[in-house]
Design an enzyme around this catalytic site. Structure first.
Site, mmCIF file in Angstrom:
data_model
loop_
_atom_site.group_PDB
_atom_site.id
_atom_site.type_symbol
_atom_site.label_atom_id
_atom_site.label_comp_id
_atom_site.label_asym_id
_atom_site.label_seq_id
_atom_site.Cartn_x
_atom_site.Cartn_y
_atom_site.Cartn_z
ATOM 1 C CB CYS A 172 12.770 8.927 9.129
ATOM 2 S SG CYS A 172 13.571 7.913 7.888
ATOM 3 C CD GLU A 217 9.835 12.526 12.268
ATOM 4 O OE1 GLU A 217 8.729 12.030 12.504
ATOM 5 O OE2 GLU A 217 10.723 11.926 11.627
ATOM 6 C CE LYS A 264 -1.813 2.751 3.052
ATOM 7 N NZ LYS A 264 -1.886 3.993 2.273
ATOM 8 C CD GLU A 269 13.268 0.772 9.409
ATOM 9 O OE1 GLU A 269 13.671 1.678 10.175
ATOM 10 O OE2 GLU A 269 13.965 -0.207 9.108
HETATM 11 P P1 TAP Z 1 1.847 7.949 8.541
HETATM 12 O O1 TAP Z 1 0.757 8.913 8.620
HETATM 13 O O2 TAP Z 1 2.156 7.132 9.734
HETATM 14 O O3 TAP Z 1 1.522 7.032 7.278
HETATM 15 C C1 TAP Z 1 2.388 6.040 6.813
HETATM 16 C C2 TAP Z 1 1.595 4.999 6.033
HETATM 17 O O4 TAP Z 1 0.701 4.311 6.942
HETATM 18 C C3 TAP Z 1 0.709 5.573 4.943
HETATM 19 O O5 TAP Z 1 0.667 4.685 3.854
HETATM 20 C C4 TAP Z 1 -0.646 5.658 5.629
HETATM 21 O O6 TAP Z 1 -1.751 5.679 4.771
HETATM 22 C C5 TAP Z 1 -0.620 4.388 6.454
HETATM 23 N N1 TAP Z 1 -1.557 4.391 7.595
HETATM 24 C C6 TAP Z 1 -2.078 5.454 8.240
HETATM 25 N N2 TAP Z 1 -2.914 5.051 9.218
HETATM 26 C C7 TAP Z 1 -2.928 3.694 9.185
HETATM 27 C C8 TAP Z 1 -3.590 2.691 9.948
HETATM 28 N N3 TAP Z 1 -4.400 2.985 10.956
HETATM 29 N N4 TAP Z 1 -3.369 1.399 9.646
HETATM 30 C C9 TAP Z 1 -2.530 1.066 8.639
HETATM 31 N N5 TAP Z 1 -1.880 1.970 7.873
HETATM 32 C C10 TAP Z 1 -2.061 3.271 8.156
HETATM 33 O O7 TAP Z 1 3.224 8.640 8.177
HETATM 34 P P2 TAP Z 1 3.536 9.703 7.041
HETATM 35 O O8 TAP Z 1 3.088 11.032 7.489
HETATM 36 O O9 TAP Z 1 3.052 9.216 5.723
HETATM 37 O O10 TAP Z 1 5.120 9.615 6.983
HETATM 38 C C11 TAP Z 1 5.922 10.399 7.775
HETATM 39 C C12 TAP Z 1 6.487 9.618 8.959
HETATM 40 O O11 TAP Z 1 7.169 8.463 8.510
HETATM 41 C C13 TAP Z 1 7.522 10.402 9.751
HETATM 42 O O12 TAP Z 1 7.309 10.236 11.117
HETATM 43 C C14 TAP Z 1 8.836 9.757 9.348
HETATM 44 O O13 TAP Z 1 9.875 9.905 10.263
HETATM 45 C C15 TAP Z 1 8.446 8.363 9.149
HETATM 46 N N6 TAP Z 1 9.404 7.715 8.272
HETATM 47 C C16 TAP Z 1 10.276 6.820 8.809
HETATM 48 C C17 TAP Z 1 11.206 6.217 8.008
HETATM 49 C C18 TAP Z 1 12.160 5.236 8.588
HETATM 50 S S1 TAP Z 1 12.908 4.306 7.525
HETATM 51 N N7 TAP Z 1 12.334 5.090 9.863
HETATM 52 C C19 TAP Z 1 11.270 6.512 6.654
HETATM 53 C C20 TAP Z 1 10.382 7.427 6.154
HETATM 54 C C21 TAP Z 1 9.429 8.014 6.984
HETATM 55 P P3 TAP Z 1 -2.385 7.091 4.258
HETATM 56 O O14 TAP Z 1 -1.545 7.466 3.102
HETATM 57 O O15 TAP Z 1 -3.772 6.799 3.892
HETATM 58 O O16 TAP Z 1 -2.267 8.053 5.400
#
Ligand code: TAP
Length: 455
Positions: A264, A357, A155, A230
């Site tokens: 991140c 963050e 996804k 992650e």
């Molecule tokens: P999230 O809002 O957590 O979303 C990440 C993914 O999870 C999206 O595909 C999202 O779908 C999905 N998701 C949301 N709610 C869910 C649920 N209840 N059940 C299952 N899946 C769900 O994060 P974001 O804003 O996209 O990304 C930013 C965050 O990712 C930051 O905190 C960043 O640090 C972290 N990040 C970490 C890493 C590593 S490698 N540690 C790398 C990149 C990013 P939707 O698109 O529909 O919201």
């Protein structure tokens, strides 16, 4: 009836394409197809599975410029970064294409017979990808998962589905059966949630916020489902007085403002030894003002826009009229979700600029006195993903590297992700490791078989 989502170009605010969102029923049907495809996929001879992954890598390579341009349009990544990201998918596929022929077990000496272990695939693996690095993070999940003989449902983030959809087409062109690798664009609360709840999915690989990661972990715990997380980071870039200060200051903006700080691994806290604090700020100012912010499709651009209007609002909310801003870079006017590189000097370690963050181009610079003080400040966070240490003293570099509680540290550089080496977080930055020589193990179960040799 499926609903649709309008993908927006964050640099122009124009609609790029409308994408159908996968429903819960369609997700269940895709998982059922992935389960049905499993026996044939795991039975593919190791050398043939390796060849299919290499063909997939070659198809990505042949489409590299198209994938990169898609990412520029969908995510506002600079063209230079987007080419690297597509190249990373290719390289990760090549790297793990070596795995099917090397999924070794052990022959363990035991009395009364022969004992062997097998590395068995888990089954259907669900990969949930965030919007900040749509291509590489997808590849870090699906490449080792497929190599180990699993089938994959993936996804992408709702905001950034376009490159993942293209990767699924390229996999099919390469000869990987359609149901072995399926991309399901849709909402996290619908598609992602089904990955967690559906008994047919045996592992969830999640990259995203710590908040959602905790929910995923809790959901997986109820089913004893394997999970890799992650999550977020608030990483320290520690600059000692004995460092090459000019180089440390010249590179610091790229350690945090790359991908507009939506990383991140962004070094969003710069800790500088007090004796060189003022000097460092003097050197940092021209470096920050020199960051080229603008059209992400232009070759010279170093930083593009933020991903969405909502995210721009969140990042901007960290800056109040009384925020101690030291200096800022530039950003274009007009349409697009632009935010200039910004350097702040918080007075308190409890300031949200230091603890949260922000996930945007905002960096806090703080002084420290001693080596122990630097380590304590770096560790004063629930996160533990990455960090940098600038010093010319090799002993200090090693002491501080061992002292900082983070999964990925670099000395006199800002590198975090190299596909040859393990990547992941300490503390609330995650669980498990991706990439590197051992990643395939996270997609297998060890099976032990004892064969009696008694007459
Ligand atoms: P999230 O809002 O957590 O979303 C990440 C993914 O999870 C999206 O595909 C999202 O779908 C999905 N998701 C949301 N709610 C869910 C649920 N209840 N059940 C299952 N899946 C769900 O994060 P974001 O804003 O996209 O990304 C930013 C965050 O990712 C930051 O905190 C960043 O640090 C972290 N990040 C970490 C890493 C590593 S490698 N540690 C790398 C990149 C990013 P939707 O698109 O529909 O919201």
């Amino acid at each position: 009836m499926s609903s649709t989502f309008d993908v927006i170009n964050p640099a122009t605010e124009e609609v790029v394409r409308s994408v159908a969102l996968t429903s819960a029923e369609e997700t269940d049907a895709a998982i059922a197809r992935a389960q049905a495809a499993l026996p044939a996929w795991r039975a593919v001879a190791p050398g043939d599975r390796a060849r299919l992954l290499r063909r997939f890598a070659d198809a990505v390579d042949a489409d590299l410029e198209n994938l990169a341009r898609l990412e520029v349009t969908n995510s506002g990544h600079t063209i230079g970064n987007a080419r690297w990201e597509a190249g990373n998918v290719r390289d990760v596929l090549h790297y793990y294409s070596a795995a099917p022929e090397r999924l070794l077990g052990k022959q363990i000496p035991v009395p009364g017979g022969v004992n062997v272990t097998f590395a068995e695939p888990l089954g259907v693996v669900g990969v949930i990808v965030p919007w900040n690095f749509p291509m590489p993070i997808a590849g870090w999940g699906f490449a080792p998962a497929l190599a180990a003989g699993n089938t994959v449902v993936l996804k992408p983030a709702e905001l950034t589905p376009l490159t993942a959809l293209r990767l699924a087409e390229l996999a099919r062109e390469a000869g990987i059966p359609e149901d072995v690798f399926q991309v399901l664009p849709g909402k996290g609360s619908v598609v992602g949630q089904r990955f967690v709840e559906h008994a047919g999915v045996r592992k969830v690989v999640f990259t995203g916020s710590t908040e959602v990661g905790k929910q995923i972990m809790a959901g997986c715990a109820a089913r004893v489902k394997r999970v890799t997380l992650e999550l977020g980071g608030k990483n320290a870039n520690i600059v000692f007085a004995d460092a090459d200060l000019a180089k440390a200051a010249a590179t610091a903006p790229y350690g945090v403002f790359d991908n507009a700080g939506q990383d991140c691994c962004a070094r969003s806290r710069i800790l500088v030894q007090a004796s060189v604090y003022e000097k460092f700020l003097e050197l940092l100012e021209p470096a920050v003002k020199g960051v080229v912010v603008g059209d992400p499709g232009a070759e010279a651009t170093e930083m593009g826009p933020l991903i969405s209007a909502q995210h721009l609002e969140k990042v901007a909310s960290y800056l109040a009229p009384d925020t101690p801003v030291a200096f800022r870079g530039s950003a274009p006017e007009g349409p697009g979700f632009w935010f200039p590189p910004t350097v702040v000097l918080p007075k308190s370690p409890a300031d949200p600029l230091v603890t949260e963050e922000i996930f945007g181009p905002v960096v806090a610079v703080q002084p420290f006195e001693t080596e122990a003080d630097a380590i304590a400040q770096a560790n004063d966070t629930e996160y533990g993903l990455s960090g940098s240490i600038w010093t010319s003293d090799v002993g200090r570099a090693l002491r501080v590297s061992r002292g900082v509680e983070a999964g990925n540290l670099s000395v006199n550089s800002h590198s975090s992700v190299r596909y040859w080496t393990p990547f992941g977080g300490f503390k609330q930055s995650g669980l498990g490791r991706e990439l590197g020589p051992d990643a395939v193990e996270a997609f297998t179960e060890t099976k032990n078989v004892f064969i009696s040799t008694e007459e």
